[in-house]
Design a protein around this motif. Structure first.
Motif, PDB file in Angstrom:
ATOM      1  N   ALA A  60       0.836  -1.208   0.000  1.00 33.83           N
ATOM      2  CA  ALA A  60       0.000   0.000   0.000  1.00 33.83           C
ATOM      3  C   ALA A  60       0.870   1.258   0.000  1.00 33.83           C
ATOM      4  CB  ALA A  60      -0.938  -0.006   1.205  1.00 33.83           C
ATOM      5  N   VAL A  61       1.914   1.266   0.849  1.00 34.26           N
ATOM      6  CA  VAL A  61       2.814   2.418   0.893  1.00 34.26           C
ATOM      7  C   VAL A  61       3.591   2.536  -0.421  1.00 34.26           C
ATOM      8  CG1 VAL A  61       4.729   3.512   2.114  1.00 34.26           C
ATOM      9  CG2 VAL A  61       3.015   2.225   3.405  1.00 34.26           C
ATOM     10  N   SER A  62       4.024   1.412  -0.972  1.00 29.72           N
ATOM     11  CA  SER A  62       4.748   1.425  -2.250  1.00 29.72           C
ATOM     12  C   SER A  62       3.871   1.969  -3.371  1.00 29.72           C
ATOM     13  CB  SER A  62       5.235   0.019  -2.609  1.00 29.72           C
ATOM     14  OG  SER A  62       6.161  -0.448  -1.657  1.00 29.72           O
TER      15      SER A  62
ATOM     16  N   TRP B 176       3.659   5.706  -3.140  1.00 29.70           N
ATOM     17  CA  TRP B 176       4.860   6.327  -3.710  1.00 29.70           C
ATOM     18  C   TRP B 176       4.788   6.321  -5.237  1.00 29.70           C
ATOM     19  CZ3 TRP B 176       8.786   8.801  -1.168  1.00 29.70           C
ATOM     20  CH2 TRP B 176       9.869   9.200  -1.952  1.00 29.70           C
ATOM     21  N   GLU B 177       4.372   5.194  -5.793  1.00 29.09           N
ATOM     22  CA  GLU B 177       4.262   5.039  -7.247  1.00 29.09           C
ATOM     23  C   GLU B 177       3.313   6.086  -7.841  1.00 29.09           C
ATOM     24  OE1 GLU B 177       2.198   1.823 -10.233  1.00 29.09           O
ATOM     25  OE2 GLU B 177       3.137   1.055  -8.405  1.00 29.09           O
ATOM     26  N   ARG B 178       2.266   6.439  -7.082  1.00 29.45           N
ATOM     27  CA  ARG B 178       1.283   7.410  -7.571  1.00 29.45           C
ATOM     28  C   ARG B 178       1.670   8.851  -7.248  1.00 29.45           C
ATOM     29  NH1 ARG B 178      -3.458   5.241  -9.613  1.00 29.45           N
ATOM     30  NH2 ARG B 178      -3.639   7.367 -10.424  1.00 29.45           N
TER      31      ARG B 178
ATOM     32  N   THR C 186      -4.544  -1.658  -4.130  1.00 27.57           N
ATOM     33  CA  THR C 186      -5.749  -1.406  -4.938  1.00 27.57           C
ATOM     34  C   THR C 186      -6.495  -0.183  -4.430  1.00 27.57           C
ATOM     35  OG1 THR C 186      -5.968  -3.770  -5.423  1.00 27.57           O
ATOM     36  CG2 THR C 186      -7.920  -2.410  -5.741  1.00 27.57           C
ATOM     37  N   GLU C 187      -6.635  -0.074  -3.110  1.00 25.45           N
ATOM     38  CA  GLU C 187      -7.332   1.084  -2.543  1.00 25.45           C
ATOM     39  C   GLU C 187      -6.554   2.373  -2.780  1.00 25.45           C
ATOM     40  OE1 GLU C 187      -8.490   0.593   1.517  1.00 25.45           O
ATOM     41  OE2 GLU C 187      -9.776  -1.144   1.104  1.00 25.45           O
ATOM     42  N   VAL C 188      -5.229   2.300  -2.731  1.00 23.39           N
ATOM     43  CA  VAL C 188      -4.402   3.480  -3.008  1.00 23.39           C
ATOM     44  C   VAL C 188      -4.621   3.953  -4.432  1.00 23.39           C
ATOM     45  CG1 VAL C 188      -2.045   4.335  -3.302  1.00 23.39           C
ATOM     46  CG2 VAL C 188      -2.622   2.942  -1.310  1.00 23.39           C
ATOM     47  N   HIS C 189      -4.556   3.026  -5.378  1.00 26.99           N
ATOM     48  CA  HIS C 189      -4.734   3.404  -6.786  1.00 26.99           C
ATOM     49  C   HIS C 189      -6.121   3.992  -7.023  1.00 26.99           C
ATOM     50  CE1 HIS C 189      -0.915   2.036  -8.260  1.00 26.99           C
ATOM     51  NE2 HIS C 189      -1.089   0.818  -7.781  1.00 26.99           N
TER      52      HIS C 189
END
Length: 316
Positions: free
Chosen positions: A32-34, A37-39, A285-288
């Motif tokens: 989730a943290v990664s 960062w990606e976003r 998934t929730e982060v994206h």
């Protein structure tokens, strides 16, 4: 004197990855943290309270992969963790973790420093960018008399970059903005599509003073994320009247080709006093999804219809 750091855009709220209500596997939390960062998310908020230190440990471990100068991190003081032999779990406080510690309200200078030192150790850092006094609602006198001056000293020493308070109310945060030299306040749940109480005094005061406002609780703990019978509002079951209002807002959003979550995030971000909006996520998934919703343009016609139908009293 250096300029205090200012969080911006979408931020990552790390309470959820500390087993908020249900367990989140270690790898899932890391992913989730990664994903954040990606976003492009570069502001991360945590606290000792979240999972009795689990949030700080997990967040620190995940961010260790990235250059320290490229992100901002905030934690909180006021709830000091003390070892406990009581056993059992911490679900009474909302976290599915063993009750290895107990929380002690402590806004004294010694308490603030000890709490921050322990946080730095769990995070694996020698400094944090921001520190908030955490929920001093019932401890106002000690927070203003001892806790806030302690943060001023830490800022002057360079241990922290910016100081402030984080609460689920607007009234005392307004007092912090007006009566102290805080750099930032974190206001949870009081500037949303369903509750604009922060707009009366807090946001205008912050704008006038140049104080940054971070908004949390954009979905009011769930109702604005997915309005349906049984949905939560401010961590309890939503009243029928508010559920009906949220469902009507959702219908308007769908007529304009957007989701209610996108509208909820856009509303929070639109006020000129607001610099960042925090969203919690328990998986990549929730982060994206949150990042996608945050990036979705909301048509002016949607806001217009909300105002015309009386669903939104405070213009966005």
């Amino acid at each position: 004197m250096s300029t205090p750091p200012t969080p911006s855009g979408l931020g990552f709220g790390a309470a959820v990855i500390a087993n908020l209500y249900t367990e989140v596997p270690e790898q899932q939390a890391h992913e989730a943290v990664s994903a954040a960062w990606e976003r492009g998310i570069r502001y991360y908020d945590t606290a000792p309270h979240y999972g009795l230190g689990l949030s700080e440990r997990r967040l620190g471990a995940a961010l260790r992969e990235h250059p320290r100068e490229e992100y901002l991190i905030s934690t909180k003081v006021g709830r000091r963790l003390e070892p406990s032999a009581a056993g059992g779990d911490d679900l009474a406080h909302g976290f599915a973790v063993p009750a290895t510690h107990r929380r002690v309200w402590d806004f004294t200078e010694d308490g603030v420093r000890r709490t921050l030192d322990a946080s730095l150790e769990r995070l694996g850092l020698d400094r944090v960018d921001m520190v908030y006094l955490h929920d001093p609602d019932d401890h106002a006198e000690q927070a203003f008399r001892e806790g806030y001056p302690a943060l001023e000293k830490l800022r002057a020493e360079g241990v922290v970059g910016a100081i402030g308070a984080g609460m689920n109310q607007a009234g005392m945060l307004t007092r912090f903005v007006r009566d102290t030299d805080v750099d930032v306040v974190l206001c949870a749940g009081r500037y949303t599509l369903l509750d604009q109480s922060a707009a009366t005094e807090l946001l205008p005061a912050a704008l006038a003073k140049g104080t940054s406002v971070v908004v949390g609780g954009a979905f009011n703990s769930g109702l604005l994320a997915d309005p349906k019978p049984g949905a939560t509002y401010n961590y309890t079951e939503a009243p029928t009247e508010l559920l009906d209002r949220a469902l009507r807002m959702k219908a308007v959003a769908e007529r304009h080709g957007i989701g209610l979550r996108a509208a909820a995030l856009a509303f929070c971000a639109a006020h000129p006093a607001v610099t960042s909006v925090l969203v919690g996520a328990r998986s990549a998934t929730e982060v994206h999804d949150s990042a996608d919703q945050f990036a979705t343009p909301v048509p002016e016609a949607f806001w217009q219809e909300l105002r015309e139908t009386g669903l939104l009293k405070e213009p966005a």
